[in-house]
Design a protein around this motif. Structure first.
Motif, PDB file in Angstrom:
ATOM      1  N   VAL A  73      28.597 -47.710 -10.987  1.00  0.00           N
ATOM      2  CA  VAL A  73      29.199 -46.767 -10.044  1.00  0.00           C
ATOM      3  C   VAL A  73      28.914 -45.346 -10.528  1.00  0.00           C
ATOM      4  O   VAL A  73      29.142 -45.033 -11.697  1.00  0.00           O
ATOM      5  CB  VAL A  73      30.728 -46.964  -9.959  1.00  0.00           C
ATOM      6  CG1 VAL A  73      31.348 -45.984  -8.972  1.00  0.00           C
ATOM      7  CG2 VAL A  73      31.061 -48.395  -9.588  1.00  0.00           C
ATOM      8  N   THR A  74      28.434 -44.509  -9.629  1.00  0.00           N
ATOM      9  CA  THR A  74      28.215 -43.099  -9.943  1.00  0.00           C
ATOM     10  C   THR A  74      29.069 -42.266  -9.015  1.00  0.00           C
ATOM     11  O   THR A  74      29.007 -42.413  -7.793  1.00  0.00           O
ATOM     12  CB  THR A  74      26.736 -42.715  -9.789  1.00  0.00           C
ATOM     13  OG1 THR A  74      25.960 -43.508 -10.695  1.00  0.00           O
ATOM     14  CG2 THR A  74      26.510 -41.245 -10.103  1.00  0.00           C
ATOM     15  N   ILE A  75      29.868 -41.389  -9.612  1.00  0.00           N
ATOM     16  CA  ILE A  75      30.733 -40.488  -8.859  1.00  0.00           C
ATOM     17  C   ILE A  75      30.186 -39.081  -9.036  1.00  0.00           C
ATOM     18  O   ILE A  75      29.991 -38.621 -10.158  1.00  0.00           O
ATOM     19  CB  ILE A  75      32.190 -40.594  -9.355  1.00  0.00           C
ATOM     20  CG1 ILE A  75      32.697 -42.011  -9.098  1.00  0.00           C
ATOM     21  CG2 ILE A  75      33.075 -39.548  -8.689  1.00  0.00           C
ATOM     22  CD1 ILE A  75      34.004 -42.333  -9.750  1.00  0.00           C
ATOM     23  N   GLU A  76      29.897 -38.430  -7.917  1.00  0.00           N
ATOM     24  CA  GLU A  76      29.386 -37.066  -7.939  1.00  0.00           C
ATOM     25  C   GLU A  76      30.410 -36.156  -7.263  1.00  0.00           C
ATOM     26  O   GLU A  76      30.776 -36.380  -6.104  1.00  0.00           O
ATOM     27  CB  GLU A  76      28.055 -36.972  -7.198  1.00  0.00           C
ATOM     28  CG  GLU A  76      26.949 -37.757  -7.863  1.00  0.00           C
ATOM     29  CD  GLU A  76      25.657 -37.774  -7.063  1.00  0.00           C
ATOM     30  OE1 GLU A  76      25.667 -37.378  -5.879  1.00  0.00           O
ATOM     31  OE2 GLU A  76      24.642 -38.191  -7.625  1.00  0.00           O
ATOM     32  N   TRP A  94      28.625 -43.627  -5.299  1.00  0.00           N
ATOM     33  CA  TRP A  94      27.412 -44.428  -5.104  1.00  0.00           C
ATOM     34  C   TRP A  94      27.463 -45.675  -5.960  1.00  0.00           C
ATOM     35  O   TRP A  94      28.012 -45.654  -7.069  1.00  0.00           O
ATOM     36  CB  TRP A  94      26.179 -43.613  -5.508  1.00  0.00           C
ATOM     37  CG  TRP A  94      26.060 -42.311  -4.795  1.00  0.00           C
ATOM     38  CD1 TRP A  94      26.624 -41.115  -5.160  1.00  0.00           C
ATOM     39  CD2 TRP A  94      25.357 -42.057  -3.580  1.00  0.00           C
ATOM     40  NE1 TRP A  94      26.304 -40.144  -4.247  1.00  0.00           N
ATOM     41  CE2 TRP A  94      25.535 -40.687  -3.268  1.00  0.00           C
ATOM     42  CE3 TRP A  94      24.598 -42.857  -2.736  1.00  0.00           C
ATOM     43  CZ2 TRP A  94      24.969 -40.109  -2.146  1.00  0.00           C
ATOM     44  CZ3 TRP A  94      24.034 -42.263  -1.612  1.00  0.00           C
ATOM     45  CH2 TRP A  94      24.218 -40.905  -1.326  1.00  0.00           C
ATOM     46  N   ILE A  95      26.876 -46.755  -5.466  1.00  0.00           N
ATOM     47  CA  ILE A  95      26.678 -47.939  -6.296  1.00  0.00           C
ATOM     48  C   ILE A  95      25.184 -48.249  -6.289  1.00  0.00           C
ATOM     49  O   ILE A  95      24.476 -47.925  -5.344  1.00  0.00           O
ATOM     50  CB  ILE A  95      27.505 -49.166  -5.828  1.00  0.00           C
ATOM     51  CG1 ILE A  95      27.217 -49.529  -4.374  1.00  0.00           C
ATOM     52  CG2 ILE A  95      28.984 -48.914  -6.034  1.00  0.00           C
ATOM     53  CD1 ILE A  95      27.930 -50.786  -3.903  1.00  0.00           C
ATOM     54  N   GLU A 102      18.309 -49.267  -6.049  1.00  0.00           N
ATOM     55  CA  GLU A 102      18.568 -48.319  -4.968  1.00  0.00           C
ATOM     56  C   GLU A 102      20.044 -47.928  -4.950  1.00  0.00           C
ATOM     57  O   GLU A 102      20.928 -48.760  -5.138  1.00  0.00           O
ATOM     58  CB  GLU A 102      18.200 -48.970  -3.633  1.00  0.00           C
ATOM     59  CG  GLU A 102      18.498 -48.111  -2.433  1.00  0.00           C
ATOM     60  CD  GLU A 102      18.302 -48.853  -1.115  1.00  0.00           C
ATOM     61  OE1 GLU A 102      18.511 -48.213  -0.071  1.00  0.00           O
ATOM     62  OE2 GLU A 102      17.971 -50.044  -1.119  1.00  0.00           O
ATOM     63  N   ARG A 103      20.283 -46.626  -4.726  1.00  0.00           N
ATOM     64  CA  ARG A 103      21.668 -46.134  -4.640  1.00  0.00           C
ATOM     65  C   ARG A 103      22.163 -46.252  -3.207  1.00  0.00           C
ATOM     66  O   ARG A 103      21.478 -45.844  -2.275  1.00  0.00           O
ATOM     67  CB  ARG A 103      21.739 -44.678  -5.089  1.00  0.00           C
ATOM     68  CG  ARG A 103      21.609 -44.522  -6.573  1.00  0.00           C
ATOM     69  CD  ARG A 103      21.580 -43.106  -7.081  1.00  0.00           C
ATOM     70  NE  ARG A 103      22.068 -42.071  -6.198  1.00  0.00           N
ATOM     71  CZ  ARG A 103      22.918 -41.104  -6.557  1.00  0.00           C
ATOM     72  NH1 ARG A 103      23.357 -41.053  -7.787  1.00  0.00           N
ATOM     73  NH2 ARG A 103      23.280 -40.186  -5.706  1.00  0.00           N
ATOM     74  N   ILE A 104      23.373 -46.792  -3.072  1.00  0.00           N
ATOM     75  CA  ILE A 104      24.004 -46.974  -1.770  1.00  0.00           C
ATOM     76  C   ILE A 104      25.318 -46.210  -1.790  1.00  0.00           C
ATOM     77  O   ILE A 104      26.117 -46.371  -2.723  1.00  0.00           O
ATOM     78  CB  ILE A 104      24.283 -48.475  -1.506  1.00  0.00           C
ATOM     79  CG1 ILE A 104      22.981 -49.274  -1.575  1.00  0.00           C
ATOM     80  CG2 ILE A 104      25.010 -48.670  -0.182  1.00  0.00           C
ATOM     81  CD1 ILE A 104      23.185 -50.755  -1.800  1.00  0.00           C
TER      82      ILE A 104
END
Length: 169
Positions: A73-76, A94-95, A102-104
């Motif tokens: 998990v990416t939190i921006e 994003w996951i 691929e980022r979703i």
């Protein structure tokens, strides 16, 4: 006080979803995601203001896609607009697809923070200058969100909410 750009506040946190952070369906608890977003937003607010920043409200959270156990998990988070002492932070979650990488986009949220001094009193924050089209759109929408919040709280008369009225007239 020198104005800043949203890019100066960008905060990115990447982590993996562990078993103790999931519900019986093996998806990340919503509360765990909220806490992660709050931390990222807090850092973005502090980077912009260079002050202690406290969460004032969670204005919007969209849990659009569940986040399964083992997901990366990416939190921006970055400042979308500032007012006198408050900062609106827009957060994208994003996951990564396990196989393709691929980022979703899974979720998004909008938090409001207030910058405070060492005694907890609100202090002024620098203005923000949006650069990209997305930043400009989020910047413009932030004033409408603020006015709506103030109207709902009874702190602003609907007739004074000029940005909201412009949507309907």
């Amino acid at each position: 006080m020198q104005a800043k750009t949203p890019s100066e506040s960008v905060t990115t946190i990447t982590d993996i979803v562990l078993p103790g952070e999931t519900n019986p369906l093996n998806n990340l608890f919503g509360g765990e995601l909220l806490a992660r977003m709050d931390r990222a937003a807090s850092i973005a607010a502090r980077r912009h203001s260079r002050r202690i920043c406290v969460t004032a409200s969670v204005n919007n959270v969209a849990f659009n896609k569940s986040i399964p156990l083992g997901s990366v998990v990416t939190i921006e988070a970055k400042v979308s607009r500032t007012f006198r002492t408050s900062l609106e932070i827009f957060i994208d979650v994003w996951i990564e697809d396990r196989e393709s990488g691929e980022r979703i986009k899974a979720n998004e949220a909008i938090y409001t923070f207030v910058a405070v001094d060492e005694t907890g009193r609100p202090v002024e924050v620098p203005a923000i200058i949006p650069e990209t089209e997305v930043e400009k759109s989020r910047y413009d929408a932030a004033l409408r969100r603020k006015q709506l919040s103030l109207v709902l709280a009874g702190k602003l008369s609907p007739s004074e909410a000029t940005e909201l009225k412009a949507l309907f007239l």
